[in-house]
Design a protein around this motif. Structure first.
Motif, PDB file in Angstrom:
ATOM      1  N   GLY A 180     -10.121  -3.692  -0.467  1.00  0.00           N
ATOM      2  CA  GLY A 180      -9.228  -2.567  -0.246  1.00  0.00           C
ATOM      3  C   GLY A 180      -7.778  -2.996  -0.099  1.00  0.00           C
ATOM      4  O   GLY A 180      -7.470  -4.191   0.007  1.00  0.00           O
ATOM      5  N   ALA A 216     -11.410  -0.536   7.607  1.00  0.00           N
ATOM      6  CA  ALA A 216     -12.759  -1.098   7.507  1.00  0.00           C
ATOM      7  C   ALA A 216     -13.049  -2.035   8.678  1.00  0.00           C
ATOM      8  O   ALA A 216     -14.137  -1.991   9.263  1.00  0.00           O
ATOM      9  N   SER A 221      -9.214   5.981  -3.043  1.00  0.00           N
ATOM     10  CA  SER A 221      -8.863   5.018  -1.994  1.00  0.00           C
ATOM     11  C   SER A 221      -8.590   5.729  -0.672  1.00  0.00           C
ATOM     12  O   SER A 221      -9.017   5.260   0.390  1.00  0.00           O
ATOM     13  N   GLY A 230      -6.787   0.003   3.910  1.00  0.00           N
ATOM     14  CA  GLY A 230      -8.242   0.002   3.773  1.00  0.00           C
ATOM     15  C   GLY A 230      -8.883  -1.132   4.556  1.00  0.00           C
ATOM     16  O   GLY A 230      -9.910  -0.949   5.222  1.00  0.00           O
ATOM     17  N   LYS A 277     -11.932   6.835   0.846  1.00  0.00           N
ATOM     18  CA  LYS A 277     -12.633   5.699   1.447  1.00  0.00           C
ATOM     19  C   LYS A 277     -12.043   5.349   2.806  1.00  0.00           C
ATOM     20  O   LYS A 277     -12.769   5.128   3.785  1.00  0.00           O
ATOM     21  N   GLU A 278     -10.712   5.284   2.877  1.00  0.00           N
ATOM     22  CA  GLU A 278     -10.050   4.934   4.136  1.00  0.00           C
ATOM     23  C   GLU A 278     -10.337   5.969   5.218  1.00  0.00           C
ATOM     24  O   GLU A 278     -10.673   5.623   6.359  1.00  0.00           O
ATOM     25  N   LEU A 320     -14.806  -2.578   1.297  1.00  0.00           N
ATOM     26  CA  LEU A 320     -13.442  -2.107   1.571  1.00  0.00           C
ATOM     27  C   LEU A 320     -12.638  -3.189   2.284  1.00  0.00           C
ATOM     28  O   LEU A 320     -11.450  -3.384   2.008  1.00  0.00           O
TER      29      LEU A 320
END
Length: 343
Positions: free
Chosen positions: A187, A195, A148, A191, A151-152, A183
């Motif tokens: 998310g 996004a 996570s 997130g 991704k962020e 996301l």
């Protein structure tokens, strides 16, 4: 199928800045036994920073994953805590080995590589080098399958690299839009914020607007605008506002029940939310008699009249233009043009 939304509350708590800045990684310090002493070493190493940076860059290419992790962690801290180090780290050759780490099958190593690249991307001088070194596709892969935090931070790094239309096109063509939409939809709060910020930036170019619609962006945007407890009303509305210049986005917004949500925002939102909602509705209605009818039937005219009397100068102008449009007599030619647009 048009979504159904419960009646929206009559107060808004979030009237803060629309987007987070993604200025540096916001993850905690690394919980290794020696992390405190290492941070002190880094903080005190100003005079010998070149030597330290050189050693760390060498560690990135070590055969030992543990040594690579340690080097990436310390480079990340150097780049985060001392902005002047960002150029020096790049000049020492750190960018390419860090990008290689982003493609690692070790999720923690990938996360450290992404985070270090994010911190280096905060320096404008480094951005071109990062893009030319091939960072975008690995960042997109991290956005799809990383932790996570990876991704962020990948979303934030892509935002920082999306400073030109050329880079925005490259990011879109590299497959970033669908995982950013995912996301946004699934998310955690950070997130979703990251996004939305990245999508707001990259969707300023037309082809990315279409990609976002094809990826299903309107459903989460409308849901977030309708959920006043999400803390995402402003952010999602601004992203929708960027998208609706594309006819595909307008059609998708209507299909997902966005007209009802936007009319409610004009009625009960903050001043900024009223203004952006009116602006979106104006774009939705300009070329479609069908959409004008839908907006009028949702009861938009009374709150628009109120906005035209008490809003900001820009909000008043948008409201007055939209009211005039909604009251305009329908013609056969308009109806034909609308059917073409809405098809």
């Amino acid at each position: 199928m048009i979504a159904n939304y419960p009646a929206m509350a009559r107060s808004f708590g979030d009237d803060s800045t629309a987007f987070s800045d993604c200025n540096s990684d916001r993850s905690g310090e690394f919980p290794t036994v020696s992390s405190q002493s290492r941070r002190l070493l880094i903080a005190c190493a100003a005079e010998n920073s070149d030597d330290l940076i050189g050693q760390l860059v060498g560690g990135l290419e070590s055969a030992s994953i543990d040594e690579q992790k340690q080097a990436a962690m310390e480079i990340r801290l150097l780049a985060k805590n001392k902005p002047e180090n960002r150029v020096e780290i790049a000049r020492a050759g750190a960018i390419r080995p860090l990008i290689s780490l982003i493609s690692s099958s070790d999720s923690q190593l990938q996360e450290y590589g992404v985070t270090a690249i994010l911190n280096l991307s905060l320096c404008d001088e480094n951005k071109e080098n990062i893009v030319l070194s091939g960072a975008i596709k690995p960042l997109v892969r991290a956005l799809k399958s990383g932790t996570s935090t990876a991704k962020e931070n990948a979303a934030c790094a892509l935002l920082r690299l999306a400073q030109s239309d050329e880079n925005k096109v490259i990011i879109g063509r590299s497959g970033a839009i669908p995982p950013l939409v995912n996301l946004l939809e699934s998310g955690n709060f950070r997130g979703k914020k990251d996004a939305s910020t990245a999508l707001y930036a990259v969707c300023s170019v037309k082809e990315n607007k279409v990609r976002a619609v094809e990826a299903g962006i309107m459903k989460p945007l409308v849901e977030l605008m309708a959920d006043l407890g999400s803390g995402m009303v402003d952010k999602s509305a601004f992203v929708a506002g960027v998208l609706v210049s594309a006819p595909e986005a307008r059609a998708s917004l209507v299909e997902e029940g966005g007209i009802y949500v936007l009319v409610e925002l004009v009625e009960v939102g903050s001043q900024r939310q009223k203004e952006i909602a009116a602006a979106i509705l104006l774009q939705v209605c300009e070329e479609s008699v069908v959409h004008r009818t839908m907006v009028a039937r949702e009861g938009a005219i009374p709150p628009l009249v109120a906005l035209s009397q008490s809003g900001t100068s820009r909000a008043k102008q948008k409201a007055e233009t939209l009211i005039e449009l909604l009251r305009r007599p329908r013609s056969g030619n308009d109806a034909v043009r609308t059917s073409d647009v809405s098809a």
